[in-house]
Motif scaffolding. Structure first.
Motif: not given
Length: 510
Positions: A279-283
């Protein structure tokens, strides 16, 4: 393209070394609060490595380091006695420049050839009766931790470590059979960073450049008398260089990322921090796991390239590539700083006195092509239990114009007779790398029941915030033992539950 840099006093009358991201930025008068404008600023808190070691799995054998040591005085101890499982112990004395009793560290899982790294790859493992239970997890799952006041139990000859690291080999999971341990000179528990930058002292010597020294101290410390942790760079110690940092698309298959024109001594001395996320969110260490999905990538270095191998669906990779060469000087006549054009841009370097010409990686302390890692936020979160296990913790950050990255470890309590995954012991505390675990059990009466493991943690990085998630109080793992009935359900819990998170939010000029 010209480069703007400065050695001397700045607008606060503080001695410093500053290199700007853009030639239009004034190194003397630009406020330190505008972090994104600096490639290097000796007034910022940064990271220094304490040591790095690689240990392959050696099969059913005992090996003590140094040679001639034994169970009572080893610095490193490799122990294996059955099949594909083994144990690895380091006393803190192995890392001779370590300044903290409990440090920030990571254990990188590798193949036996010591070339392929298993990054944030989520892999499934079956467990229990007829494989009717399974879980998905990341490589750090089987790590034990940096232990305090540890005494082993169940060994033919037991031993003690006041401070030290324990790690497990399990070649059946991720195929891992080699460990790379990286230890940083930063605290891994609820201890303040030693010798932080202080208020500048007018007239104090903070930069010393002579035929014998090239060093710069943090504000408030005299470079002539400063200890290693009071210095930003020092010609007597090799600093780690950030030679690449990026966030790239990671399609299925092989992705080759060129690292550029590396100096002599860099190839063979590279290591990396890699986050693979969807996705577009860094985890970090991975996305919240909520479905039966394997994903991620492995990586390796091939000459001056970082090569990522993704056997699954499309994802993204955020990484920092470091280089560290501890070679001794080979002799030469370079000045302690050097300006040149590498064919694409102007460059300034700070070198150790007597550096070879051209310099090797080990000769270079600061290079304007390789920006420093800034610590833009750091701290400790107290983690308490909650009925449903799930909790969130927000850390505000200012990452304006910076490329953010996160490092953290989880802090755990201790106990007596604790089972630590194949061996037992007594300890007062342990600190371990973070992991996520998601699984199911499949009783005949109910069908699949999914759960998030109680030892799971992760961090979400967004603009202006790092948000941490914990699940203390939930079972760490579940499986069916002896039959497929609900009555055969076994639940495990962490013998030393999480009590805290020690975190560092890093920033590199974007």
């Amino acid at each position: 393209m010209a480069i703007s840099w400065h050695v001397g006093v700045d607008y606060e009358d503080a001695g410093c070394v500053k290199i700007m991201k853009d030639a239009s930025y004034d190194p003397v008068n630009t406020p330190d609060s505008q972090r994104y404008k600096f490639l290097y600023n000796s007034k910022y808190q940064t990271m220094r490595p304490s040591g790095r070691d690689v240990q392959p799995y050696l099969g059913a054998t005992e090996v003590f380091t140094p040679a001639g040591s034994n169970i009572g005085n080893f610095a490193k101890y490799h122990r294996s006695f059955v099949g594909n499982n083994g144990q690895l112990f380091y006393r803190s004395s192995f890392f001779t420049s370590l300044e903290y009793s409990v440090p920030l560290y990571e254990v990188k899982q590798k193949d036996q050839a010591n070339t392929l790294y298993y990054a944030a790859r989520v892999t499934r493992a079956f467990i229990g009766f007829n494989n009717r239970s399974a879980y998905w997890t990341t490589p750090a799952y089987m790590e034990v931790g940096w232990m305090s006041d540890f005494t082993s139990t169940g060994f033919s000859t037991n031993f003690s470590m006041s401070q030290g690291l324990a790690s497990l080999f399990d070649t059946s999971l991720f195929g891992q059979s080699c460990k790379e341990v990286v230890v940083w000179n930063l605290p891994g528990n609820n201890v303040a960073i030693a010798n932080p930058p202080l208020a500048p002292v007018a007239g104090q010597v903070q930069v010393q450049i002579t035929s014998d020294f090239c060093r710069a101290s943090k504000p408030g410390y005299d470079a002539r008398t400063a200890t290693p942790s009071q210095l930003y760079f020092d010609s007597s110690a090799r600093t780690t260089k950030v030679i690449a940092a990026d966030d790239i698309a990671l399609p299925s298959g092989t992705t080759v990322y060129p690292l550029g024109d590396l100096m002599a001594g860099a190839v063979g001395n590279l290591f990396a921090d890699v986050i693979v996320y969807q996705g577009s969110t860094v985890y970090y260490p991975t996305n919240p796991l909520s479905s039966e999905t394997e994903y991620g990538a492995d990586y390796y270095f091939s000459g001056a390239n970082l090569v990522l191998s993704n056997p699954y669906g499309a994802a993204r990779a955020r990484f920092i590539v470091y280089a560290q060469d501890d070679s001794s000087p080979v002799g030469g006549g370079n000045d302690v700083w050097r300006e040149f054009n590498d064919g694409t841009r102007d460059v300034v370097q700070f070198l150790r006195p007597g550096a070879s010409n051209p310099p090797r990686l080990a000769d270079v302390m600061v290079d304007s092509r390789w920006p420093m890692v800034q610590i833009i936020a750091e701290g400790y979160i107290n983690v308490t239990a909650q009925a449903d296990g799930a909790r969130e913790w927000s850390v505000p950050i200012d990452n304006t114009g910076l490329f953010p990255f996160v490092k953290y470890v989880t802090v755990h309590g201790g106990g007596a007779g604790v089972n630590l995954g194949g061996f037992g012991g007594n300890l007062s505390a342990r600190v371990r790398p973070p992991f996520t675990l998601y699984g199911y059990v499949d009783p005949t009466e109910t069908g699949k029941q999914y759960y998030t493991g109680g030892g799971s943690t992760y961090c979400r990085l967004t603009a202006g915030e790092a948000r941490f998630y914990t699940f203390r109080g939930l079972p760490t793992r579940k499986y069916l033992s002896g039959g497929s009935s609900q009555s055969n359900l076994v639940t495990e819990s962490d013998p030393t539950p999480i009590v805290g998170i020690r975190y560092y939010i890093l920033g590199i000029p974007a």
